[in-house]
Design an enzyme around this catalytic site. Structure first.
Site, mmCIF file in Angstrom:
data_model
loop_
_atom_site.group_PDB
_atom_site.id
_atom_site.type_symbol
_atom_site.label_atom_id
_atom_site.label_comp_id
_atom_site.label_asym_id
_atom_site.label_seq_id
_atom_site.Cartn_x
_atom_site.Cartn_y
_atom_site.Cartn_z
ATOM 1 N N GLY A 50 37.088 14.843 26.554
ATOM 2 C CA GLY A 50 36.268 14.732 25.367
ATOM 3 C C GLY A 50 36.092 13.353 24.781
ATOM 4 O O GLY A 50 35.553 13.235 23.681
ATOM 5 N N GLU B 83 41.384 16.140 31.160
ATOM 6 C CA GLU B 83 40.183 16.715 31.769
ATOM 7 C C GLU B 83 38.947 15.918 31.339
ATOM 8 O O GLU B 83 37.987 16.465 30.799
ATOM 9 C CB GLU B 83 40.024 18.181 31.359
ATOM 10 N N ARG C 269 32.499 13.206 31.080
ATOM 11 C CA ARG C 269 31.395 12.320 30.701
ATOM 12 C C ARG C 269 31.825 10.855 30.636
ATOM 13 O O ARG C 269 31.121 9.957 31.119
ATOM 14 C CB ARG C 269 30.827 12.754 29.356
ATOM 15 N N CYS D 6 5.487 20.813 31.316
ATOM 16 C CA CYS D 6 4.296 21.283 30.623
ATOM 17 C C CYS D 6 4.643 21.894 29.262
ATOM 18 O O CYS D 6 4.432 23.080 29.014
ATOM 19 C CB CYS D 6 3.554 22.292 31.504
ATOM 20 N N TYR E 249 26.224 14.686 33.789
ATOM 21 C CA TYR E 249 25.358 15.820 33.455
ATOM 22 C C TYR E 249 23.900 15.645 33.899
ATOM 23 O O TYR E 249 23.284 16.588 34.393
ATOM 24 C CB TYR E 249 25.420 16.150 31.952
#
Length: 471
Positions: free
Chosen positions: A264, A302, A305, A377, A406
């Site tokens: 995190g 863990e 990112r 679109c 991601y």
């Protein structure tokens, strides 16, 4: 598959340590060289208008910084959160750099195994594990974090008559509150994850669970990721640490031997700098729970990112430019299909944008206010709005920075747009760039086959069968 100017390159644990000194300036310079070379080699251009680029040395530098920050008497098992980039070559790079892997689904588990992670380097965290998935993890010694008391009872039944082959933990929700992004906050009063510690009777129930299960030996807590400040993350870890201390004291034995403190670490999307750092994170943890690092507990992390984001770039060719209501618009091939969070939550997930000419060289000159639009679109398919950027023209290249986590692997299949190719790259001291293909571009034919081509006549045949039988 070979590509122009490509070669295979992988990291190593030694490379991870030496890479810890890589500066943001060097990373930016390497990115510019990689973009220019990608255009030169035809990896990015009219026939390949969208590509993902991952700086291998930047990834290894992040791993090195993580290891360095946690050095000390406490044994630490760093795992990479596979959800952040579930590409097997990326996972293998991290395995080779000494990381473990945290998985939250059967697909992520198989990706991690294919990448070469051994069972003892895995942590399985899904909140909805099936009996079959639990059985596999228990049989192979994969560390598991159980999410709730029903799952705990299920494992009781599965373990009848045998011992657990690997660590088993219990996930708790310290309920310390939300960060700036609600969807990324997992320690709110009503979070779906873990056992809510501030609910009536919850702490006593957790202590009782450990008292009756000698095989239960870890606690897991995770406050959230992007948008969660370091003091909030540390408060959640402290709650888990204090609970572990209480459990061991009341049971009169060191039953809890491991604390999974999650990941995190937020990423700075405003500029090139790495902040906060892993060292900042550890400083905050030491302030909140000094005993956490004294060596009595094995720590499990863990991170996802923060290990990859700053090393990734999505590059796309500008197909058209236009004006509407006095606003310039650049239409590109990168939109919600690769930058889903940015498109739907632009305030929470803003991205820095770079503009390059058709040769991949940074553009200079007076700025203009422009929207960067994608190919999907719907009107909101914008990766940047009202940005001051050098004049953008058809054939130019737009780069979306900090997209290593991601954005490469969490593809949104809106409009049946194909997944782009992803290349890793390294640059030598002389500026020479080498590429390695990490994922082939998905072809339009692949998209059609994935959409049920082999069953094209199934529903018509079903209708015909009903007509024949008079149904």
């Amino acid at each position: 598959m070979s590509t122009p100017g490509s070669s295979t390159s992988t990291g190593s644990s030694s490379g991870a340590s030496s890479g810890a000194s890589r500066s943001p300036h060097r990373r930016a310079r390497a990115r510019e060289a990689a973009l220019a070379r990608a255009v030169e080699d035809g990896l990015l251009g009219p026939r390949s208008p969208l590509v993902g680029l991952l700086d291998v040395d930047g990834v290894l530098a992040a791993v090195g910084a993580l290891n360095e920050a946690f050095e000390g008497p406490a044994p630490v098992h760093h795992t990479f959160a596979a959800k952040a980039c579930g590409l097997v070559p990326v996972l293998r790079l991290l395995a080779d750099a000494g990381m473990g892997c945290e998985v939250a689904s059967p697909g992520e588990l198989e990706q991690a195994l294919a990448a070469g992670f051994t069972y003892d380097r895995l942590v399985f965290d899904s909140p909805a594990k099936t009996v079959e998935e639990l059985e596999f993890a228990l049989a192979h010694g994969i560390a598991i974090n159980l999410d709730n008391f029903q799952e705990l009872a299920r494992v009781d039944r599965l373990l009848t008559g045998r011992e657990a082959a690997g660590p088993i933990g219990l996930r708790v929700n310290p309920q310390v509150g939300a960060g700036a992004i609600g969807a990324m906050s997992t320690a709110t009063a009503t979070s779906k994850f873990g056992i809510a510690l501030r609910d009536p009777g919850a702490v006593d129930a957790v202590i009782d669970a450990f008292a009756h299960r000698p095989w239960l030996n870890r606690l897991h807590a995770h406050v959230g990721s992007q948008g969660c400040p370091l003091p909030l993350i540390a408060e959640g870890v402290r709650a888990a640490y204090e609970l572990a201390e209480r459990v061991n004291a009341e049971l009169g034995r060191a039953q809890i031997t491991g604390l999974d403190i999650g990941g995190g670490l937020p990423v700075n999307f405003d500029d090139e700098d790495d902040r906060p750092t892993y060292a900042d994170h550890v400083t905050e943890l030491r302030r909140a729970a000094p005993g956490l690092f004294d060596g009595r507990y094995t720590l499990v992390t863990e991170f996802g990112r923060s290990l990859l984001a700053k090393s990734g770039t999505i590059a796309t060719v500008v197909e058209y430019t236009k004006s509407a209501g006095g606003r310039r618009i650049a239409v590109t091939h990168a939109g919600a299909q690769v930058a889903t969070r940015t498109v739907f939550m632009p305030d929470a997930w803003p991205l820095r944008v770079g503009v390059f000419d058709a040769g991949g060289r940074p553009k200079r000159g007076p700025a203009e206010v422009v929207d960067i639009a994608g190919p999907c679109c719907f009107a909101g398919d914008l990766t940047a709005t009202a940005r001051e950027l050098p004049a953008v023209e058809p054939g130019d290249v737009v780069a979306l920075y900090d997209t290593g986590a991601y954005y490469f692997s969490s593809h949104f299949s809106y409009n049946s747009l194909p997944r782009p190719a992803v290349y890793g790259y390294r640059t030598d001291p002389g500026g020479r760039v080498r590429f390695a293909l990490a994922r082939e571009a998905q072809s339009v034919r692949d998209v059609v086959e994935e959409s049920g081509l082999s069953q094209a006549d199934a529903l018509v045949a079903l209708r015909a069968t009903q007509h024949r039988t008079g149904a």
